[in-house]
Scaffold this motif. Structure first.
Motif, PDB file in Angstrom:
ATOM      1  N   LYS A  39      -2.944  -9.093   0.635  1.00 46.26           N
ATOM      2  CA  LYS A  39      -2.874  -7.874  -0.186  1.00 46.26           C
ATOM      3  C   LYS A  39      -2.514  -8.213  -1.628  1.00 46.26           C
ATOM      4  O   LYS A  39      -3.025  -7.599  -2.560  1.00 46.26           O
ATOM      5  CB  LYS A  39      -1.833  -6.903   0.391  1.00 46.26           C
ATOM      6  N   ARG A  40      -1.623  -9.190  -1.801  1.00 45.54           N
ATOM      7  CA  ARG A  40      -1.236  -9.586  -3.152  1.00 45.54           C
ATOM      8  C   ARG A  40      -2.420 -10.168  -3.914  1.00 45.54           C
ATOM      9  O   ARG A  40      -2.620  -9.859  -5.088  1.00 45.54           O
ATOM     10  CB  ARG A  40      -0.092 -10.596  -3.102  1.00 45.54           C
ATOM     11  N   THR A  41      -3.226 -11.010  -3.249  1.00 43.03           N
ATOM     12  CA  THR A  41      -4.385 -11.585  -3.926  1.00 43.03           C
ATOM     13  C   THR A  41      -5.444 -10.524  -4.202  1.00 43.03           C
ATOM     14  O   THR A  41      -6.187 -10.635  -5.175  1.00 43.03           O
ATOM     15  CB  THR A  41      -5.009 -12.720  -3.102  1.00 43.03           C
ATOM     16  N   ALA A  42      -5.500  -9.481  -3.376  1.00 39.50           N
ATOM     17  CA  ALA A  42      -6.455  -8.386  -3.597  1.00 39.50           C
ATOM     18  C   ALA A  42      -5.952  -7.420  -4.662  1.00 39.50           C
ATOM     19  O   ALA A  42      -6.697  -6.525  -5.090  1.00 39.50           O
ATOM     20  CB  ALA A  42      -6.713  -7.641  -2.292  1.00 39.50           C
ATOM     21  N   GLY A  43      -4.693  -7.570  -5.063  1.00 37.34           N
ATOM     22  CA  GLY A  43      -4.141  -6.716  -6.108  1.00 37.34           C
ATOM     23  C   GLY A  43      -3.573  -5.407  -5.589  1.00 37.34           C
ATOM     24  O   GLY A  43      -3.248  -4.523  -6.383  1.00 37.34           O
ATOM     25  N   GLU A  44      -3.420  -5.262  -4.289  1.00 38.19           N
ATOM     26  CA  GLU A  44      -2.863  -4.030  -3.724  1.00 38.19           C
ATOM     27  C   GLU A  44      -1.353  -4.117  -3.690  1.00 38.19           C
ATOM     28  O   GLU A  44      -0.767  -5.184  -3.497  1.00 38.19           O
ATOM     29  CB  GLU A  44      -3.396  -3.816  -2.300  1.00 38.19           C
ATOM     30  N   ARG A  45      -0.708  -2.972  -3.861  1.00 36.06           N
ATOM     31  CA  ARG A  45       0.747  -2.900  -3.789  1.00 36.06           C
ATOM     32  C   ARG A  45       1.123  -1.972  -2.646  1.00 36.06           C
ATOM     33  O   ARG A  45       0.383  -1.061  -2.297  1.00 36.06           O
ATOM     34  CB  ARG A  45       1.308  -2.373  -5.099  1.00 36.06           C
ATOM     35  N   GLU A  46       2.294  -2.190  -2.069  1.00 37.60           N
ATOM     36  CA  GLU A  46       2.725  -1.350  -0.956  1.00 37.60           C
ATOM     37  C   GLU A  46       3.224   0.002  -1.463  1.00 37.60           C
ATOM     38  O   GLU A  46       3.748   0.110  -2.561  1.00 37.60           O
ATOM     39  CB  GLU A  46       3.790  -2.047  -0.137  1.00 37.60           C
ATOM     40  N   ASP A  47       3.040   1.001  -0.635  1.00 32.84           N
ATOM     41  CA  ASP A  47       3.506   2.347  -0.947  1.00 32.84           C
ATOM     42  C   ASP A  47       5.027   2.375  -0.776  1.00 32.84           C
ATOM     43  O   ASP A  47       5.537   2.066   0.308  1.00 32.84           O
ATOM     44  CB  ASP A  47       2.833   3.345  -0.003  1.00 32.84           C
ATOM     45  N   PRO A  48       5.783   2.737  -1.816  1.00 31.95           N
ATOM     46  CA  PRO A  48       7.250   2.710  -1.704  1.00 31.95           C
ATOM     47  C   PRO A  48       7.787   3.670  -0.628  1.00 31.95           C
ATOM     48  O   PRO A  48       8.776   3.357   0.039  1.00 31.95           O
ATOM     49  CB  PRO A  48       7.751   3.123  -3.080  1.00 31.95           C
ATOM     50  N   LEU A  49       7.138   4.806  -0.429  1.00 33.84           N
ATOM     51  CA  LEU A  49       7.588   5.747   0.593  1.00 33.84           C
ATOM     52  C   LEU A  49       7.412   5.160   1.988  1.00 33.84           C
ATOM     53  O   LEU A  49       8.320   5.214   2.820  1.00 33.84           O
ATOM     54  CB  LEU A  49       6.817   7.065   0.475  1.00 33.84           C
TER      55      LEU A  49
END
Length: 102
Positions: A39-49
């Motif tokens: 996910k980090r290499t794809a540029g996605e970030r986790e939803d904080p909620l």
């Protein structure tokens, strides 16, 4: 006891470090280390909620497991039999016959 998480991407269970930090960055309560790297290499970030909900669920499960392991067993006491069971040889002699008649 440590927190156990379930990866929302692959469904696997994982144990992040207790301080929630990997050598290459913070641990995610949503993704296992391999999915987090993807996910980090794809540029996605986790939803904080979702991260807060996942962390709260892991803490609740940990508290429930700790409470279940501490509860004393009430009313069981010593459950060993008062004497060992008789073997076939012990029942076959004259003493076995007398105990059956009396």
């Amino acid at each position: 006891m440590r927190l156990v998480f379930e990866c929302v991407e692959c469904g696997g269970h994982y144990l992040p470090p207790e301080d929630m930090v990997y050598p290459d960055g913070p641990a995610s309560p949503l993704w296992c280390s391999s999915c987090q790297a993807a996910k980090r290499t794809a540029g996605e970030r986790e939803d904080p909620l979702l991260a807060r909900v996942s962390l709260a669920a892991a803490r609740a499960a940990l508290a429930r497991r700790a409470a279940e392991s501490v509860e004393p067993v009430v009313g069981r006491g010593d459950v060993r039999p008062s004497r060992p069971p008789l073997s076939r040889r012990a029942r076959s002699g004259p003493g076995g016959v007398r105990s059956k008649l009396g």
